[in-house]
Write a protein that holds these residues in place. Structure first.
Motif, PDB file in Angstrom:
ATOM      1  N   LEU A 286      -6.228   9.308  -4.268  1.00 22.36           N
ATOM      2  CA  LEU A 286      -6.862   9.998  -3.149  1.00 22.36           C
ATOM      3  C   LEU A 286      -5.887  10.078  -1.979  1.00 22.36           C
ATOM      4  N   PRO A 287      -5.946  11.160  -1.193  1.00 25.54           N
ATOM      5  CA  PRO A 287      -5.035  11.300  -0.043  1.00 25.54           C
ATOM      6  C   PRO A 287      -5.541  10.532   1.173  1.00 25.54           C
ATOM      7  N   VAL A 288      -5.779   9.238   1.001  1.00 27.58           N
ATOM      8  CA  VAL A 288      -6.248   8.396   2.098  1.00 27.58           C
ATOM      9  C   VAL A 288      -5.446   7.096   2.121  1.00 27.58           C
ATOM     10  N   ARG A 289      -5.339   6.555   3.310  1.00 33.28           N
ATOM     11  CA  ARG A 289      -4.850   5.190   3.507  1.00 33.28           C
ATOM     12  C   ARG A 289      -5.725   4.556   4.583  1.00 33.28           C
ATOM     13  N   PHE A 290      -5.940   3.264   4.422  1.00 34.37           N
ATOM     14  CA  PHE A 290      -6.657   2.537   5.462  1.00 34.37           C
ATOM     15  C   PHE A 290      -6.165   1.096   5.464  1.00 34.37           C
ATOM     16  N   GLY A 291      -5.633   0.638   6.588  1.00 37.82           N
ATOM     17  CA  GLY A 291      -5.122  -0.723   6.685  1.00 37.82           C
ATOM     18  C   GLY A 291      -3.812  -0.945   5.958  1.00 37.82           C
ATOM     19  N   ALA A 292      -3.193   0.145   5.508  1.00 45.30           N
ATOM     20  CA  ALA A 292      -1.903   0.054   4.817  1.00 45.30           C
ATOM     21  C   ALA A 292      -1.070   1.274   5.187  1.00 45.30           C
ATOM     22  N   PRO A 293      -0.678   1.394   6.463  1.00 44.05           N
ATOM     23  CA  PRO A 293      -0.007   2.605   6.927  1.00 44.05           C
ATOM     24  C   PRO A 293       1.357   2.807   6.275  1.00 44.05           C
ATOM     25  N   PRO A 294       1.783   4.057   6.161  1.00 43.00           N
ATOM     26  CA  PRO A 294       3.094   4.351   5.565  1.00 43.00           C
ATOM     27  C   PRO A 294       4.216   3.685   6.352  1.00 43.00           C
ATOM     28  N   GLU A 295       5.262   3.288   5.624  1.00 46.97           N
ATOM     29  CA  GLU A 295       6.345   2.576   6.293  1.00 46.97           C
ATOM     30  C   GLU A 295       7.679   2.790   5.594  1.00 46.97           C
ATOM     31  N   ILE A 296       8.707   2.831   6.416  1.00 52.51           N
ATOM     32  CA  ILE A 296      10.075   2.614   5.958  1.00 52.51           C
ATOM     33  C   ILE A 296      10.361   1.145   6.226  1.00 52.51           C
ATOM     34  N   VAL A 297      10.922   0.462   5.271  1.00 49.37           N
ATOM     35  CA  VAL A 297      11.214  -0.963   5.427  1.00 49.37           C
ATOM     36  C   VAL A 297      12.701  -1.158   5.699  1.00 49.37           C
TER      37      VAL A 297
END
Length: 308
Positions: A286-297
């Motif tokens: 699904l095209p959703v995120r919650f509590g796990a935002p996109p990130e570059i590490v």
């Protein structure tokens, strides 16, 4: 392997999150954060520091993570001062995302990733969705893999159970890359039951290509290999879990790992061995995120003596 019950539970949580928080779960995928870690592996040389930028789980597709957003990710990564950039797999959209999006040509997204720049280069491994996207690959249980072909044509080396020696400021070290652990779908026959994903990973062969005692940084897609990684490896970097993709109060109802929450996200230390799992950048199912935002590490690997 995920069960139908787990998937339904995850969809329910995603739906509740979307309704309760005013659609935030649909907005969070478009965020772009930088998460930084400083790691001091045992025995790391005192005067040697190494900065690595990690990009993983892009799941490139329109309209969620198309070429324009990918270019912004590349530009943001290039100003982080990384010595090397690691791409940890799942470049293509995943699973049920086909219902919500459309493909981007492999050559087009690979050309954008070719804009990544670091003194010690860009290095890649493949993820499970890079293997799963081609039904013929699944039928013959072998490549070629479209993502691998595209990346290599763009000048980005793809590691599959391989290791290469590098130097920075006179300090040698190894970059190793493991083949994907979930490359092939489960396959059942009338006379035998096979209900787990099959990999092309070979940790012993990968580390067998390391010919001296210098530090090893290991790229993997799925973190499940970590219990088998020896202390010989200074740092293991993984993606795959999306940090749960939907995580409430630190708990993710769906984690694509046989270890559940154990390798969900972040910096994990076990028996003195270091693992970092990135939440990645894209979405699957699904095209959703919650509590796990996109990130570059960004990971700075240093000696413990150099940490204030």
């Amino acid at each position: 392997m995920l069960t139908r019950r787990q998937v339904l539970k995850g969809l329910a949580v995603a739906g509740v999150g979307s309704m309760t928080f005013g659609g935030y779960a649909l907005a969070e995928p478009f965020r772009l954060g930088i998460t930084r870690y400083t790691v001091s592996p045992p025995g790391w040389p005192q005067d040697f520091s190494l900065r690595i930028a990690v990009i993983t789980d892009l799941h490139i597709c329109e309209p969620w993570l198309g070429l324009d957003r990918l270019q912004r990710i590349v530009s943001r990564t290039n100003v982080l001062g990384a010595d090397a950039i690691f791409l940890l797999g799942d470049y293509v959209r995943g699973g049920r995302m086909a219902l919500w999006s459309r493909d981007v040509k492999h050559a087009d997204w690979a050309a954008v990733l070719a804009g990544l720049k670091a003194p010690l280069g860009v290095h890649a491994v493949l993820g499970n969705h890079d293997w799963w996207e081609d039904i013929e690959v699944q039928r013959r249980r072998a490549g070629p893999i479209k993502s691998k072909v595209a990346l290599e044509a763009a000048g980005i080396p793809v590691y599959q159970n391989d290791a290469v020696r590098f130097e920075k400021d006179g300090w040698p070290f190894w970059i190793a890359g493991l083949g994907d652990q979930w490359a092939f779908w489960p396959r059942r026959h009338a006379d035998e039951r096979e209900d787990s994903y099959q990999g092309v990973d070979d940790l012993e062969a990968t580390l067998g290509k390391v010919t001296d005692d210098e530090p090893v940084i290991l790229m993997v897609h799925e973190p499940d290999i970590f219990p088998k990684v020896p202390s010989r490896v200074a740092l293991t970097l993984a993606g795959h879990t999306h940090g749960g993709q939907v995580r409430i109060a630190g708990y993710a109802p769906i984690v694509p790992s046989r270890y559940g929450q154990r390798y969900l996200y972040g910096h994990i230390v076990e028996d003195g061995r270091n693992l970092i799992v990135s939440a990645g950048l894209g979405c699957s199912t699904l095209p959703v995120r919650f509590g796990a935002p996109p990130e570059i590490v960004v990971v700075d690997v240093v000696s413990g003596r150099n940490v204030a």
